[in-house]
Scaffold this motif. Structure first.
Motif, PDB file in Angstrom:
ATOM      1  N   GLY A  25       1.037  -1.372   0.453  1.00 18.85           N
ATOM      2  CA  GLY A  25       0.023  -0.452  -0.101  1.00 18.85           C
ATOM      3  C   GLY A  25       0.949   1.487   0.166  1.00 18.85           C
ATOM      4  O   GLY A  25       1.713   1.170   0.563  1.00 18.85           O
ATOM      5  N   LYS A  26       0.789   1.887  -0.673  1.00 15.87           N
ATOM      6  CA  LYS A  26       1.354   3.810  -0.270  1.00 15.87           C
ATOM      7  C   LYS A  26       0.614   4.588  -0.108  1.00 15.87           C
ATOM      8  O   LYS A  26      -0.497   5.228  -0.529  1.00 15.87           O
ATOM      9  CB  LYS A  26       1.954   3.758  -2.672  1.00 15.87           C
ATOM     10  CG  LYS A  26       2.613   4.686  -2.715  1.00 15.87           C
ATOM     11  CD  LYS A  26       3.381   4.836  -3.739  1.00 15.87           C
ATOM     12  CE  LYS A  26       1.963   5.041  -5.586  1.00 15.87           C
ATOM     13  NZ  LYS A  26       2.918   5.465  -6.245  1.00 15.87           N
ATOM     14  N   LEU A  27       0.695   5.371   0.527  1.00 16.91           N
ATOM     15  CA  LEU A  27       0.049   5.839   1.103  1.00 16.91           C
ATOM     16  C   LEU A  27       0.698   7.423   0.536  1.00 16.91           C
ATOM     17  O   LEU A  27       2.190   7.571  -0.045  1.00 16.91           O
ATOM     18  CB  LEU A  27       0.721   6.362   3.009  1.00 16.91           C
ATOM     19  CG  LEU A  27       0.334   5.227   3.493  1.00 16.91           C
ATOM     20  CD1 LEU A  27       0.998   5.067   4.923  1.00 16.91           C
ATOM     21  CD2 LEU A  27      -1.253   5.608   4.353  1.00 16.91           C
ATOM     22  N   TYR A  64       5.821   5.656   0.596  1.00 13.95           N
ATOM     23  CA  TYR A  64       5.339   6.753   1.029  1.00 13.95           C
ATOM     24  C   TYR A  64       5.258   7.728  -0.447  1.00 13.95           C
ATOM     25  O   TYR A  64       6.116   7.863  -0.929  1.00 13.95           O
ATOM     26  CB  TYR A  64       6.163   7.839   2.190  1.00 13.95           C
ATOM     27  CG  TYR A  64       4.927   7.773   3.133  1.00 13.95           C
ATOM     28  CD1 TYR A  64       4.422   8.358   2.774  1.00 13.95           C
ATOM     29  CD2 TYR A  64       5.908   7.915   4.144  1.00 13.95           C
ATOM     30  CE1 TYR A  64       3.029   8.616   4.236  1.00 13.95           C
ATOM     31  CE2 TYR A  64       5.078   8.553   5.327  1.00 13.95           C
ATOM     32  CZ  TYR A  64       3.743   8.361   5.453  1.00 13.95           C
ATOM     33  OH  TYR A  64       3.005   8.546   6.492  1.00 13.95           O
ATOM     34  N   ASP A  65       4.240   8.353  -0.794  1.00 14.00           N
ATOM     35  CA  ASP A  65       4.654   9.258  -2.579  1.00 14.00           C
ATOM     36  C   ASP A  65       3.926  10.793  -1.839  1.00 14.00           C
ATOM     37  O   ASP A  65       3.323  11.401  -1.045  1.00 14.00           O
ATOM     38  CB  ASP A  65       3.003   8.820  -2.316  1.00 14.00           C
ATOM     39  CG  ASP A  65       3.064   9.546  -4.326  1.00 14.00           C
ATOM     40  OD1 ASP A  65       3.538  10.594  -4.276  1.00 14.00           O
ATOM     41  OD2 ASP A  65       2.250   8.830  -5.212  1.00 14.00           O
ATOM     42  N   CYS A  66       5.323  10.887  -1.972  1.00 12.89           N
ATOM     43  CA  CYS A  66       5.633  13.080  -1.465  1.00 12.89           C
ATOM     44  C   CYS A  66       5.000  13.594  -2.562  1.00 12.89           C
ATOM     45  O   CYS A  66       4.937  15.188  -2.440  1.00 12.89           O
ATOM     46  CB  CYS A  66       7.263  12.676  -1.408  1.00 12.89           C
ATOM     47  SG  CYS A  66       7.497  10.988  -0.182  1.00 12.89           S
ATOM     48  N   ILE A  84      10.390   5.114  -1.546  1.00 14.58           N
ATOM     49  CA  ILE A  84      10.076   7.483  -1.013  1.00 14.58           C
ATOM     50  C   ILE A  84       9.803   7.995  -2.225  1.00 14.58           C
ATOM     51  O   ILE A  84      10.649   7.751  -2.870  1.00 14.58           O
ATOM     52  CB  ILE A  84      11.192   7.507   0.136  1.00 14.58           C
ATOM     53  CG1 ILE A  84      10.473   9.154   0.336  1.00 14.58           C
ATOM     54  CG2 ILE A  84      12.371   7.511  -0.561  1.00 14.58           C
ATOM     55  CD1 ILE A  84      11.406   9.432   1.591  1.00 14.58           C
ATOM     56  N   GLU A  85       8.764   7.922  -2.984  1.00 17.66           N
ATOM     57  CA  GLU A  85       8.793   8.441  -4.356  1.00 17.66           C
ATOM     58  C   GLU A  85       8.585   9.468  -4.239  1.00 17.66           C
ATOM     59  O   GLU A  85       7.020  10.636  -3.598  1.00 17.66           O
ATOM     60  CB  GLU A  85       6.819   7.084  -4.480  1.00 17.66           C
ATOM     61  CG  GLU A  85       6.298   8.154  -5.964  1.00 17.66           C
ATOM     62  CD  GLU A  85       5.439   7.160  -6.090  1.00 17.66           C
ATOM     63  OE1 GLU A  85       5.281   5.849  -5.643  1.00 17.66           O
ATOM     64  OE2 GLU A  85       4.582   7.711  -6.863  1.00 17.66           O
ATOM     65  N   GLU A  86       8.654   9.903  -5.687  1.00 20.08           N
ATOM     66  CA  GLU A  86       8.800  11.754  -5.778  1.00 20.08           C
ATOM     67  C   GLU A  86       8.727  12.146  -5.129  1.00 20.08           C
ATOM     68  O   GLU A  86       7.911  13.844  -5.024  1.00 20.08           O
ATOM     69  CB  GLU A  86       7.649  11.562  -7.239  1.00 20.08           C
ATOM     70  CG  GLU A  86       7.237  12.235  -7.814  1.00 20.08           C
ATOM     71  CD  GLU A  86       6.219  13.099  -8.872  1.00 20.08           C
ATOM     72  OE1 GLU A  86       5.340  12.670  -8.511  1.00 20.08           O
ATOM     73  OE2 GLU A  86       6.122  13.589  -9.637  1.00 20.08           O
ATOM     74  N   CYS A  87       9.794  11.986  -4.573  1.00 21.40           N
ATOM     75  CA  CYS A  87       9.993  13.447  -3.211  1.00 21.40           C
ATOM     76  C   CYS A  87      10.180  14.814  -3.955  1.00 21.40           C
ATOM     77  O   CYS A  87      10.229  15.395  -3.379  1.00 21.40           O
ATOM     78  CB  CYS A  87      11.315  13.069  -2.926  1.00 21.40           C
ATOM     79  SG  CYS A  87      10.795  11.722  -1.649  1.00 21.40           S
ATOM     80  N   GLY A 131       9.223   9.486 -11.626  1.00 24.35           N
ATOM     81  CA  GLY A 131       8.971   9.280 -12.810  1.00 24.35           C
ATOM     82  C   GLY A 131       7.519   9.758 -13.246  1.00 24.35           C
ATOM     83  O   GLY A 131       7.582  10.033 -14.752  1.00 24.35           O
ATOM     84  N   GLU A 132       6.858   9.753 -12.759  1.00 25.04           N
ATOM     85  CA  GLU A 132       5.149  10.101 -13.274  1.00 25.04           C
ATOM     86  C   GLU A 132       5.049  11.243 -14.003  1.00 25.04           C
ATOM     87  O   GLU A 132       4.372  11.244 -15.098  1.00 25.04           O
ATOM     88  CB  GLU A 132       4.258   9.582 -11.931  1.00 25.04           C
ATOM     89  CG  GLU A 132       4.218  10.640 -10.730  1.00 25.04           C
ATOM     90  CD  GLU A 132       3.144  10.462 -10.018  1.00 25.04           C
ATOM     91  OE1 GLU A 132       3.834   9.463  -9.500  1.00 25.04           O
ATOM     92  OE2 GLU A 132       2.161  11.004 -10.047  1.00 25.04           O
ATOM     93  N   HIS A 133       6.031  12.604 -13.501  1.00 16.89           N
ATOM     94  CA  HIS A 133       6.150  13.444 -14.204  1.00 16.89           C
ATOM     95  C   HIS A 133       6.312  13.720 -15.596  1.00 16.89           C
ATOM     96  O   HIS A 133       7.164  15.343 -15.849  1.00 16.89           O
ATOM     97  CB  HIS A 133       5.153  15.161 -13.089  1.00 16.89           C
ATOM     98  CG  HIS A 133       3.680  14.639 -12.930  1.00 16.89           C
ATOM     99  ND1 HIS A 133       4.485  13.792 -11.102  1.00 16.89           N
ATOM    100  CD2 HIS A 133       2.874  15.090 -12.970  1.00 16.89           C
ATOM    101  CE1 HIS A 133       2.951  14.097 -10.769  1.00 16.89           C
ATOM    102  NE2 HIS A 133       2.424  14.211 -11.571  1.00 16.89           N
ATOM    103  N   PRO A 177       5.132   1.197 -13.866  1.00 12.25           N
ATOM    104  CA  PRO A 177       3.903   2.310 -14.602  1.00 12.25           C
ATOM    105  C   PRO A 177       3.635   2.850 -13.498  1.00 12.25           C
ATOM    106  O   PRO A 177       2.665   2.571 -12.815  1.00 12.25           O
ATOM    107  CB  PRO A 177       3.009   1.921 -15.660  1.00 12.25           C
ATOM    108  CG  PRO A 177       3.860   1.287 -15.773  1.00 12.25           C
ATOM    109  CD  PRO A 177       4.806  -0.275 -14.987  1.00 12.25           C
ATOM    110  N   HIS A 178       2.571   3.866 -13.666  1.00 11.45           N
ATOM    111  CA  HIS A 178       2.074   5.072 -12.690  1.00 11.45           C
ATOM    112  C   HIS A 178       0.707   4.882 -13.313  1.00 11.45           C
ATOM    113  O   HIS A 178       0.306   5.050 -14.124  1.00 11.45           O
ATOM    114  CB  HIS A 178       2.377   6.929 -12.712  1.00 11.45           C
ATOM    115  CG  HIS A 178       1.351   7.198 -11.810  1.00 11.45           C
ATOM    116  ND1 HIS A 178       0.769   8.308 -12.814  1.00 11.45           N
ATOM    117  CD2 HIS A 178       1.074   7.637 -10.330  1.00 11.45           C
ATOM    118  CE1 HIS A 178      -0.311   8.808 -12.005  1.00 11.45           C
ATOM    119  NE2 HIS A 178      -0.184   8.173 -10.682  1.00 11.45           N
ATOM    120  N   GLY A 179      -0.453   4.630 -12.187  1.00 18.63           N
ATOM    121  CA  GLY A 179      -1.880   4.757 -12.443  1.00 18.63           C
ATOM    122  C   GLY A 179      -2.164   3.762 -14.221  1.00 18.63           C
ATOM    123  O   GLY A 179      -1.734   2.713 -14.633  1.00 18.63           O
TER     124      GLY A 179
HETATM  125 MG    MG Z   1       3.437   8.912  -7.093  1.00 18.50          MG
END
Ligand code: MG
Ligand SMILES: C[C@H](O)[C@H](O)CC(=O)C(=O)O
Length: 394
Positions: A176-178, A213-215, A239-242, A267-269, A317-319
């Motif tokens: 789970g990613k919060l 954690y998605d930042c 730790i994601e997209e800080c 990388g999602e953006h 991939p993201h979403g």
């Molecule tokens: Mg994200």
């Protein structure tokens, strides 16, 4: 073998869900005091809708072949995207063979380069590209995953992004990613609350369940490192997209400084093979997370994924729902995938693009059989009950 040509391209907009999963109304966990780059301004801290995260809305692209078959692509680019499709990109499609996907991508990208390269323009190109792959699959009577080389495993495994990893565990997900709730502007008190949240969730899910954690681009380097160090005790997997997507140097520094064993993801953006080349060559992360709807579509994802593989990196991939599933099932360096919990309380699994698409597959017990994807194209269709607008149609 003679293939039909493209006879029409149509671009529609949709509000209230669909590809723009931030386009929600009423209470939703995805809009509940989440750390963002705008959280330095107190008035934009409580809600992402307050600074316009939902301003674009969904773009629906239809590409119709001369035999009447229609390819469908949906993404986040709204009315701006509809303008770009109808007023600019359609010239590169009308009259072309439906198999000219690579050439059409190249022409769409380079013709828009003077105002594009990333962001909403590449989102739009992605939507058109997805519609072309859907069309080709439908005409050949094959799923897109078969056009990409076919599955390398029998099923997909999912992690869930949302406010309730404890419920995600009960639903059979692998992790789970919060969303991180507090950013640097909320000081040490906010950092403490972020760690307490993680500790609480770890106590609920036990030791063996992944927690991330998605930042969402909200931190600076120092805060990211402090967060990572404190989160290690509670087994944070990644730790994601800080940081800002433009701060390749910061990501490289972060990756060198997180505790051993903790992964850095981003990388999602980011968009296109050139953007991901920066992340990979500068060793910015362990997992790249392109969004099929935003990185340039399937045609560009093939290149991005191969680049990641050559660098020994995972590409998760993201979403992007079904568009991701058809890709991930065909690649060894994409061993699992994401679902963003679109239910307001993250307490049930809903299709990614609901209510816009029908026949979207959803994971059951956190898994999805490859055979579920065995339908022509991406196997989804528009819900006739959803209202579409065509602002720039003739
Ligand atoms: Mg994200
Ligand atoms: C939850 C995140 O803030 C964002 O809305 C989604 C995301 O970045 C992800 O799923 O990854």
């Amino acid at each position: 073998m003679a293939m039909p040509t493209i006879k029409a391209v149509r671009a529609y907009t949709v509000r209230g869900g669909g590809a723009d999963y931030h386009d929600t109304q009423g209470y939703h966990w995805i809009d509940d005091h989440i750390a963002t780059p705008m959280a330095r301004y107190e008035e934009y801290r409580q809600s992402r809708r307050s600074f316009g995260i939902n301003v674009l809305g969904t773009l629906v692209v239809e590409v119709e072949a001369s035999d009447g078959t229609v390819g469908l692509g949906v993404t986040t680019a709204g009315e701006i995207g509809a303008f770009i499709v109808e007023k600019h990109l359609s010239r590169f499609l009308i009259g072309r063979q439906v198999t000219e996907i690579e050439k059409i991508w190249d022409q769409m990208y380079f013709a828009t380069q003077f105002y594009g390269r990333k962001g909403v323009v590449v989102n739009t190109i992605s939507g058109v590209d997805i519609a072309l792959w859907d069309l080709l699959g439908k005409l050949r009577g094959e799923p897109v995953h078969a056009l990409l080389g076919g599955p390398v495993r029998d099923e997909l495994q999912f992690y869930a992004t949302g406010a309730r990893p404890d419920l995600a565990k009960e639903m059979g997900f692998i992790g789970g990613k919060l969303p991180l709730l507090h950013g640097p502007a909320e000081g040490d008190e906010g950092l403490k609350k972020n760690i307490e949240k993680l500790a609480d969730m770890r106590a609920k899910v036990g030791d063996d369940f992944w927690l991330m954690y998605d930042c969402w681009m909200s931190l600076d380097l120092n805060y990211s490192i402090r967060l990572a160090q404190k989160a290690q005790e509670f087994g944070l997997k990644w730790i994601e997209e800080c940081l800002s997507p433009d701060d390749y140097w910061g990501y490289a520094d972060l990756k060198r400084n997180v505790p051993k064993g903790m992964l850095v993801t981003t990388g999602e953006h980011e968009a296109t093979r050139w953007g991901f080349r920066m992340l990979l060559e500068m060793d910015c992360c362990d997992i790249i997370q392109p969004d099929v709807n935003w990185c340039g579509g399937v045609t560009e994802l093939i290149k991005i994924s191969a680049l990641a593989d050559a660098h020994g990196k995972l590409m998760v991939p993201h979403g992007s729902g079904v568009y991701s599933y058809h890709f991930v099932i065909t690649r060894h360096n994409s061993p699992f995938t994401e679902i963003i919990m679109s239910a307001p309380n993250a307490d049930e699994v809903r299709p990614a693009f609901s209510p816009l698409l029908l026949d979207e597959p959803v994971p059951v017990n956190g898994r999805m059989k490859a055979s579920v994807l065995d339908k022509p194209g991406f196997g989804v269709r528009l819900n006739p009950e959803v209202e579409l607008h065509r602002p720039y149609g003739n």
